[in-house]
Design a protein around this motif. Structure first.
Motif, PDB file in Angstrom:
ATOM      1  N   VAL A 152      37.834   7.532 -29.556  1.00  0.00           N
ATOM      2  CA  VAL A 152      37.295   8.050 -28.298  1.00  0.00           C
ATOM      3  C   VAL A 152      37.187   9.565 -28.432  1.00  0.00           C
ATOM      4  CG1 VAL A 152      37.664   8.257 -25.814  1.00  0.00           C
ATOM      5  CG2 VAL A 152      38.335   6.148 -27.024  1.00  0.00           C
ATOM      6  N   CYS A 153      35.981  10.092 -28.209  1.00  0.00           N
ATOM      7  CA  CYS A 153      35.707  11.497 -28.506  1.00  0.00           C
ATOM      8  C   CYS A 153      35.290  12.266 -27.252  1.00  0.00           C
ATOM      9  CB  CYS A 153      34.611  11.598 -29.568  1.00  0.00           C
ATOM     10  SG  CYS A 153      35.053  10.861 -31.160  1.00  0.00           S
ATOM     11  N   PRO A 154      36.261  12.819 -26.526  1.00  0.00           N
ATOM     12  CA  PRO A 154      35.932  13.593 -25.330  1.00  0.00           C
ATOM     13  C   PRO A 154      35.408  14.975 -25.681  1.00  0.00           C
ATOM     14  CG  PRO A 154      38.291  13.639 -25.711  1.00  0.00           C
ATOM     15  CD  PRO A 154      37.709  12.714 -26.749  1.00  0.00           C
ATOM     16  N   ALA A 170      27.694   5.641 -28.141  1.00  0.00           N
ATOM     17  CA  ALA A 170      28.207   5.400 -29.489  1.00  0.00           C
ATOM     18  C   ALA A 170      27.776   6.512 -30.435  1.00  0.00           C
ATOM     19  CB  ALA A 170      27.721   4.051 -30.003  1.00  0.00           C
ATOM     20  N   ASN A 171      28.729   7.126 -31.080  1.00  0.00           N
ATOM     21  CA  ASN A 171      28.529   8.103 -32.164  1.00  0.00           C
ATOM     22  C   ASN A 171      27.888   9.421 -31.738  1.00  0.00           C
ATOM     23  OD1 ASN A 171      29.601   6.276 -34.140  1.00  0.00           O
ATOM     24  ND2 ASN A 171      27.648   5.172 -34.053  1.00  0.00           N
ATOM     25  N   HIS A 172      27.558   9.567 -30.471  1.00  0.00           N
ATOM     26  CA  HIS A 172      26.972  10.809 -29.971  1.00  0.00           C
ATOM     27  C   HIS A 172      27.622  11.189 -28.643  1.00  0.00           C
ATOM     28  CE1 HIS A 172      23.735   9.520 -32.715  1.00  0.00           C
ATOM     29  NE2 HIS A 172      23.478  10.811 -32.836  1.00  0.00           N
ATOM     30  N   LEU A 173      27.550  12.471 -28.304  1.00  0.00           N
ATOM     31  CA  LEU A 173      27.963  12.916 -26.988  1.00  0.00           C
ATOM     32  C   LEU A 173      26.820  12.638 -26.016  1.00  0.00           C
ATOM     33  CD1 LEU A 173      30.193  14.438 -25.397  1.00  0.00           C
ATOM     34  CD2 LEU A 173      28.883  16.547 -25.825  1.00  0.00           C
ATOM     35  N   PRO A 174      27.089  12.024 -24.858  1.00  0.00           N
ATOM     36  CA  PRO A 174      26.016  11.818 -23.878  1.00  0.00           C
ATOM     37  C   PRO A 174      25.269  13.118 -23.605  1.00  0.00           C
ATOM     38  CG  PRO A 174      27.974  10.627 -23.200  1.00  0.00           C
ATOM     39  CD  PRO A 174      28.370  11.451 -24.397  1.00  0.00           C
ATOM     40  N   VAL A 175      23.959  13.020 -23.452  1.00  0.00           N
ATOM     41  CA  VAL A 175      23.106  14.196 -23.275  1.00  0.00           C
ATOM     42  C   VAL A 175      23.592  15.047 -22.101  1.00  0.00           C
ATOM     43  CG1 VAL A 175      20.776  14.980 -22.716  1.00  0.00           C
ATOM     44  CG2 VAL A 175      21.104  13.068 -24.288  1.00  0.00           C
ATOM     45  N   ASP A 176      23.713  16.333 -22.367  1.00  0.00           N
ATOM     46  CA  ASP A 176      24.154  17.323 -21.380  1.00  0.00           C
ATOM     47  C   ASP A 176      25.591  17.100 -20.903  1.00  0.00           C
ATOM     48  OD1 ASP A 176      21.688  18.645 -21.449  1.00  0.00           O
ATOM     49  OD2 ASP A 176      20.843  17.348 -19.893  1.00  0.00           O
ATOM     50  N   GLY A 177      26.351  16.312 -21.620  1.00  0.00           N
ATOM     51  CA  GLY A 177      27.758  16.123 -21.264  1.00  0.00           C
ATOM     52  C   GLY A 177      28.532  17.408 -21.495  1.00  0.00           C
ATOM     53  N   ALA A 178      29.222  17.886 -20.468  1.00  0.00           N
ATOM     54  CA  ALA A 178      29.904  19.177 -20.567  1.00  0.00           C
ATOM     55  C   ALA A 178      31.413  19.066 -20.478  1.00  0.00           C
ATOM     56  CB  ALA A 178      29.396  20.125 -19.484  1.00  0.00           C
ATOM     57  N   VAL A 199      34.190  -1.341 -31.847  1.00  0.00           N
ATOM     58  CA  VAL A 199      34.975  -1.390 -33.075  1.00  0.00           C
ATOM     59  C   VAL A 199      34.252  -0.648 -34.195  1.00  0.00           C
ATOM     60  CG1 VAL A 199      35.793  -2.915 -34.909  1.00  0.00           C
ATOM     61  CG2 VAL A 199      36.265  -3.470 -32.528  1.00  0.00           C
ATOM     62  N   ARG A 200      34.987   0.150 -34.933  1.00  0.00           N
ATOM     63  CA  ARG A 200      34.482   0.963 -36.034  1.00  0.00           C
ATOM     64  C   ARG A 200      33.359   1.906 -35.570  1.00  0.00           C
ATOM     65  NH1 ARG A 200      35.027  -3.489 -41.005  1.00  0.00           N
ATOM     66  NH2 ARG A 200      37.205  -3.962 -40.521  1.00  0.00           N
ATOM     67  N   THR A 201      33.623   2.500 -34.412  1.00  0.00           N
ATOM     68  CA  THR A 201      32.648   3.391 -33.784  1.00  0.00           C
ATOM     69  C   THR A 201      33.371   4.589 -33.162  1.00  0.00           C
ATOM     70  OG1 THR A 201      31.284   1.473 -33.172  1.00  0.00           O
ATOM     71  CG2 THR A 201      30.821   3.535 -32.032  1.00  0.00           C
ATOM     72  N   ARG A 202      32.724   5.744 -33.262  1.00  0.00           N
ATOM     73  CA  ARG A 202      33.148   6.897 -32.483  1.00  0.00           C
ATOM     74  C   ARG A 202      32.400   6.830 -31.159  1.00  0.00           C
ATOM     75  NH1 ARG A 202      30.313  10.763 -36.098  1.00  0.00           N
ATOM     76  NH2 ARG A 202      29.285   8.792 -36.585  1.00  0.00           N
ATOM     77  N   VAL A 203      33.087   7.071 -30.074  1.00  0.00           N
ATOM     78  CA  VAL A 203      32.449   6.956 -28.745  1.00  0.00           C
ATOM     79  C   VAL A 203      32.551   8.296 -28.022  1.00  0.00           C
ATOM     80  CG1 VAL A 203      32.360   5.708 -26.579  1.00  0.00           C
ATOM     81  CG2 VAL A 203      33.162   4.540 -28.647  1.00  0.00           C
TER      82      VAL A 203
END
Length: 207
Positions: A152-154, A170-178, A199-203
């Motif tokens: 989990v990638c905050p 999955a694998n990206h930061l949501p657009v414009d997430g601050a 599973v086996r994913t960066r979120v």
């Protein structure tokens, strides 16, 4: 469910611990001292005093668990990258496959330079990359482990309040997430115990 929790005294880890105990799970938390533990020891919580850099301490904390959660931070040290191999080894010895960890948005893929991670690209505003490099090492170790991992990638992580409403990707930061609060990050991390979707994913997680 029997859980092994690392980083239980940290900002996110303490909220994960509270979520797990409130929902009736049995949690073994490896901590260095009782002084920093919140909540104080209660039914369902087994405290193991030790160090994540000691193989025997890690093995004892993981023994008998159904799954592992790590909310270990970097804290200007190499504890994360040095402790993760010991966690992986103990999990394999115990036959445990599921691990959820808390990382950082820096190790998600960059949108501007897709071949790079965010911390390696111009997308990141962080001048210092040491913490992201530590998380990158842990990510690489998990990726090579064969375990059923989720990271989990905050993004920017103020204490904030619980809202229960946030975006993930999955694998990206949501657009414009601050930003994303600690309680919301903890809730999403805890919920991954009951889902195999990532599973086996960066979120990436953000508002």
């Amino acid at each position: 469910m029997k859980l092994s929790l690392f980083g239980a005294t940290g900002r996110v880890g303490s909220h994960i611990l509270a979520n797990a105990l409130q929902n009736g799970h049995e949690v073994t938390a490896l901590i260095r001292s009782l002084d920093n533990l919140s909540p104080a020891p209660v039914d369902g919580l087994h405290v193991s005093i030790g160090n994540v850099l000691q193989e025997a301490d890690v093995a004892l904390a993981i023994h008998g668990a159904d799954a592992v959660i790590s909310a270990l931070g970097t804290d200007k040290s190499t504890t994360l990258s040095e402790g993760m191999p010991l966690i992986i080894k103990a999990m394999k010895q115990e036959g445990i496959s599921r691990i959820i960890t808390v990382g950082t948005a820096g190790i998600l893929q960059s949108r501007v330079s897709p071949e790079l991670l965010r911390y390696q690209s111009s997308e990141s505003r962080q001048k210092l990359t040491r913490a992201a490099e530590e998380h990158h090492k842990a990510y690489t170790l998990l990726e090579q482990s064969g375990l059923d991992w989720t990271i989990v990638c905050p993004t920017y992580l103020p204490d904030g309040i619980y809202t229960g409403t946030y975006r993930i990707e999955a694998n990206h930061l949501p657009v414009d997430g601050a930003q994303i609060s600690v309680p919301d990050t903890a809730e999403f991390t805890y919920k991954q115990l009951f889902s195999m979707e990532h599973v086996r994913t960066r979120v990436g997680i953000a508002y």
